[in-house]
Design a protein around this motif. Structure first.
Motif, PDB file in Angstrom:
ATOM      1  N   LEU A   1       0.821  -1.207   0.000  1.00  0.00           N
ATOM      2  CA  LEU A   1       0.000   0.000   0.000  1.00  0.00           C
ATOM      3  C   LEU A   1       0.861   1.266   0.000  1.00  0.00           C
ATOM      4  N   ALA A   2       2.005   1.200   0.672  1.00  0.00           N
ATOM      5  CA  ALA A   2       2.895   2.376   0.739  1.00  0.00           C
ATOM      6  C   ALA A   2       3.508   2.683  -0.624  1.00  0.00           C
ATOM      7  N   ILE A   3       4.102   1.685  -1.263  1.00  0.00           N
ATOM      8  CA  ILE A   3       4.766   1.919  -2.551  1.00  0.00           C
ATOM      9  C   ILE A   3       3.755   2.275  -3.632  1.00  0.00           C
ATOM     10  N   ARG A   4       2.543   1.712  -3.566  1.00  0.00           N
ATOM     11  CA  ARG A   4       1.524   1.971  -4.569  1.00  0.00           C
ATOM     12  C   ARG A   4       0.752   3.279  -4.312  1.00  0.00           C
ATOM     13  N   ALA A   5       1.020   3.943  -3.204  1.00  0.00           N
ATOM     14  CA  ALA A   5       0.312   5.183  -2.882  1.00  0.00           C
ATOM     15  C   ALA A   5       0.479   6.217  -3.988  1.00  0.00           C
ATOM     16  N   ARG A   6      -0.636   6.868  -4.372  1.00  0.00           N
ATOM     17  CA  ARG A   6      -0.608   7.827  -5.473  1.00  0.00           C
ATOM     18  C   ARG A   6      -0.129   9.203  -5.028  1.00  0.00           C
ATOM     19  N   THR A   7      -0.414   9.570  -3.801  1.00  0.00           N
ATOM     20  CA  THR A   7      -0.011  10.884  -3.302  1.00  0.00           C
ATOM     21  C   THR A   7       1.030  10.716  -2.209  1.00  0.00           C
ATOM     22  N   ASN A   8       1.798  11.776  -1.969  1.00  0.00           N
ATOM     23  CA  ASN A   8       2.807  11.718  -0.905  1.00  0.00           C
ATOM     24  C   ASN A   8       2.169  11.612   0.469  1.00  0.00           C
ATOM     25  N   GLU A   9       0.950  12.161   0.614  1.00  0.00           N
ATOM     26  CA  GLU A   9       0.254  12.064   1.897  1.00  0.00           C
ATOM     27  C   GLU A   9      -0.117  10.610   2.205  1.00  0.00           C
ATOM     28  N   GLU A  10      -0.639   9.911   1.205  1.00  0.00           N
ATOM     29  CA  GLU A  10      -0.945   8.487   1.385  1.00  0.00           C
ATOM     30  C   GLU A  10       0.326   7.688   1.626  1.00  0.00           C
ATOM     31  N   PHE A  11       1.352   8.028   0.889  1.00  0.00           N
ATOM     32  CA  PHE A  11       2.635   7.348   1.048  1.00  0.00           C
ATOM     33  C   PHE A  11       3.154   7.488   2.476  1.00  0.00           C
ATOM     34  N   MET A  12       3.093   8.683   3.021  1.00  0.00           N
ATOM     35  CA  MET A  12       3.574   8.917   4.388  1.00  0.00           C
ATOM     36  C   MET A  12       2.768   8.114   5.395  1.00  0.00           C
ATOM     37  N   LEU A  13       1.439   8.085   5.223  1.00  0.00           N
ATOM     38  CA  LEU A  13       0.569   7.355   6.154  1.00  0.00           C
ATOM     39  C   LEU A  13       0.904   5.872   6.163  1.00  0.00           C
ATOM     40  N   PHE A  14       0.950   5.257   4.981  1.00  0.00           N
ATOM     41  CA  PHE A  14       1.193   3.815   4.913  1.00  0.00           C
ATOM     42  C   PHE A  14       2.634   3.460   5.265  1.00  0.00           C
ATOM     43  N   THR A  15       3.564   4.367   5.000  1.00  0.00           N
ATOM     44  CA  THR A  15       4.953   4.126   5.390  1.00  0.00           C
ATOM     45  C   THR A  15       5.089   4.071   6.909  1.00  0.00           C
ATOM     46  N   ILE A  16       4.416   4.974   7.604  1.00  0.00           N
ATOM     47  CA  ILE A  16       4.480   5.002   9.072  1.00  0.00           C
ATOM     48  C   ILE A  16       3.802   3.765   9.662  1.00  0.00           C
ATOM     49  N   LEU A  17       2.650   3.362   9.084  1.00  0.00           N
ATOM     50  CA  LEU A  17       1.978   2.149   9.551  1.00  0.00           C
ATOM     51  C   LEU A  17       2.842   0.912   9.313  1.00  0.00           C
ATOM     52  N   THR A  18       3.496   0.875   8.149  1.00  0.00           N
ATOM     53  CA  THR A  18       4.412  -0.232   7.849  1.00  0.00           C
ATOM     54  C   THR A  18       5.548  -0.260   8.854  1.00  0.00           C
ATOM     55  N   ALA A  19       6.083   0.911   9.171  1.00  0.00           N
ATOM     56  CA  ALA A  19       7.199   1.006  10.102  1.00  0.00           C
ATOM     57  C   ALA A  19       6.818   0.512  11.494  1.00  0.00           C
ATOM     58  N   PHE A  20       5.581   0.753  11.899  1.00  0.00           N
ATOM     59  CA  PHE A  20       5.108   0.270  13.203  1.00  0.00           C
ATOM     60  C   PHE A  20       5.006  -1.248  13.210  1.00  0.00           C
TER      61      PHE A  20
END
Length: 425
Positions: A306-325
Motif C-alpha cells: 500500500l505504501a509503494i503503490r500510494a498515489r499521493t505523498n500524503e498516502e505514502f507517508m501514512l502507509f509508510t508510518i503504519l508499515t514502520a510500526f
C-alpha cells in the motif's frame, strides 16, 4: 542481582546498540552523496553494502561460539572498540578503493548482539524476556533516527558525509571502554526458574561438539529460514528507501527527514509493544510467539504494498508510518523464542547462527535491489522483494507454531534435570 541493576544492564546495552545502529545507518542515509563523490552506480554501491554484510555473516558463528565459551562482557567491549576504529578508518578514505576496503572492515564489528542478548536473557525469566529484548530491539530504529538526522544535518550544512563517522567512531571507542568497567558477567542459566539461586559460578559453557545440535533443532531451522528471507525487505528498505524517496518520489530532503523520523519512531514503539504482546501470548500458549510472528509478517507485506503503490505523498507517508510500526514486531519474539528452546550455554551460538543466515540474506538484498532498480525502478524493486519474502516468512512462522511446543518442553525438562543434580551436590 537487584532489579535496578537488571534494568541498568538493559539501558546500557540499549545505548550501546543504538549508537552502533546509528553508525551503521549513516552510510545508507548519505548514499546519494557517496555515489556522487566516487562516481559509482546503484549496483556498485550495493555490492559494497552486500560484501560488508557478508563479512559480518561469516564471522557471526565464530563470535557466537566465543561468547558461549568466554566472558561476554569482554567480547562485547572488544566489538565496540573494533566498531569505533573501523568507522574512523572508513571516514578517512579518499578513493573508492579505500572506501571499499575500509567499509568491508566495518563488518567485523557487528559481533555484539548475540553476546548481549544472551547476557540479558540470563538476567530475566522466560516470561519477561520479551520486554527486555523488545527494548534492545528498539535500539535499531532509534539508532537509525539518530544516524539519519545526524548525517542529513551534516550534509544539509554543506559538510562532508565523513564528519558523521568522525562522531560515531569515537563514541564506539568510549562505549567499548565503559563495557569493560560497568558490566558484570553472570552465570549462564541464572534466570531459568529451575536454576535460580543454585548457580554460584559459570559452570555451563559450550563445547565445539555441541554446535551441530543447533542445526538439528527443527524449530531453530525454521527461525533461521525466516531470518534469511525476512531480512531481504529490511535491507532493501534500510539501504535504499531514502534514495527512493529523493530520486523517484522527488521528495525534498527536509520532507524525507520528517518521513524517516516519524517512521523510525513508529519502529521504536512497535518493538516495545511487540515485547509485551509476545510475553503475554507466550504465557497463554507455547505457540504464542510463532503465531504473533506469522501475523506480523503477513500484514507487513500488505502495508509495504500500500505504501509503494500510494498515489499521493500524503498516502505514502501514512502507509509508510503504519508499515514502520508493523515490521519490527517479529524481531524481539524471534530472539526470545531462541531462548525458549536453547540451552543457556548455546544461546549466543544459536543467535550467532541466526545472524549468519540473516546476513547471508542481507548480503544479497542490497545488490539485488540495486540491480533490479536499474531495470524496473527502485520502488518496484523494494516492493517485490519485500512482499514475496515476507509472505514466505508467513509460511515459516506457521510451521514454527506446530513444532515449537515440543522444543520448549525439552528445554524445561533439561533445566529440571540440571537443578536436581545441583541440589544433589
Amino acid at each position: 542481582m537487584t532489579k535496578k541493576y537488571k534494568w541498568f544492564i538493559v539501558i546500557f546495552f540499549f545505548i550501546f546498540l543504538t549508537m552502533h545502529e546509528a553508525d551503521r545507518f549513516i552510510i545508507s542515509a548519505v548514499a546519494p552523496q557517496v555515489m556522487d563523490e566516487f562516481k559509482v552506480t546503484y549496483s556498485q554501491l550495493g555490492l559494497v553494502f552486500s560484501l560488508t554484510v557478508l563479512v559480518a555473516a561469516l564471522l557471526y558463528p565464530v563470535w557466537g561460539y566465543l561468547y558461549d565459551r568466554y566472558s561476554r562482557k569482554v567480547l562485547a567491549g572488544l566489538a565496540a572498540l573494533i566498531w569505533g576504529f573501523t568507522t574512523i578508518f572508513n571516514a578517512l578514505s579518499r578513493t573508492f578503493g579505500e572506501f571499499f576496503a575500509t567499509r568491508l572492515a566495518t563488518g567485523i564489528d557487528d559481533a555484539a548482539p548475540p553476546g548481549i542478548y544472551s547476557l540479558v536473557a540470563d538476567y530475566f525469566e522466560p516470561y519477561s524476556r520479551g520486554k527486555a529484548l523488545g527494548i534492545l530491539n528498539a535500539s535499531g530504529p532509534l539508532g537509525a533516527i539518530i544516524g539519519t538526522i545526524l548525517s542529513l544535518s551534516i550534509v544539509s550544512m554543506g559538510l562532508s558525509w565523513r564528519n558523521a563517522f568522525f562522531i560515531t567512531g569515537p563514541i564506539g571507542v568510549i562505549i567499548g571502554i565503559l563495557t569493560f568497567f560497568v558490566i558484570k558477567d553472570i552465570p549462564r542459566g541464572s534466570s531459568e526458574p529451575e536454576l535460580q539461586n543454585l548457580l554460584e559460578e559459570d559452570i555451563y559453557k559450550a563445547k565445539f561438539s555441541d554446535l551441530p545440535r543447533l542445526l538439528k533443532n527443527r524449530s531453530l531451522i525454521l527461525l533461521y529460514l525466516q531470518g534469511f528471507w525476512g531480512v531481504f525487505p529490511w535491507n532493501a528498505i534500510t539501504f535504499w528507501f531514502v534514495t527512493y524517496m529523493e530520486k523517484e518520489r522527488g521528495m525534498a530532503p527536509d520532507i524525507v527527514m520528517v518521513v524517516m523520523s516519524l517512521s523510525l519512531i513508529a519502529m521504536v514503539i512497535g518493538n516495545l509493544v511487540a515485547g509485551v504482546i509476545g510475553d503475554w501470548m507466550f504465557k497463554k500458549t507455547k505457540r504464542g510467539r510463532a503465531i504473533f510472528g506469522a501475523i506480523v509478517v503477513f500484514f507487513s507485506a500488505v502495508l509495504i504494498y500500500l505504501a509503494i503503490r500510494a498515489r499521493t505523498n500524503e498516502e505514502f507517508m501514512l502507509f509508510t508510518i503504519l508499515t514502520a510500526f508493523e515490521i519490527p514486531m517479529a524481531g524481539p519474539n524471534v530472539v526470545a523464542a531462541i531462548t525458549d528452546i536453547t540451552e543457556p550455554e548455546l544461546r549466543s551460538s544459536a543467535t550467532g547462527y541466526l545472524r549468519f543466515f540473516e546476513n547471508l540474506g542481507s548480503a544479497a538484498s542490497p545488490f539485488l535491489s540495486g540491480l533490479l532498480a536499474e531495470s524496473i525502478g527502485l520502488g518496484e524493486a523494494i516492493l517485490w522483494i519485500s512482499v514475496s519474502t515476507w509472505l514466505l516468512c508467513f509460511v515459516f512462522f506457521s510451521l514454527l507454531a506446530i513444532t515449537i511446543p515440543r522444543d520448549v518442553d525439552r528445554l524445561r525438562s533439561l533445566m529440571k534435570e540440571r537443578a536436581e543434580k545441583l541440589k544433589g551436590g
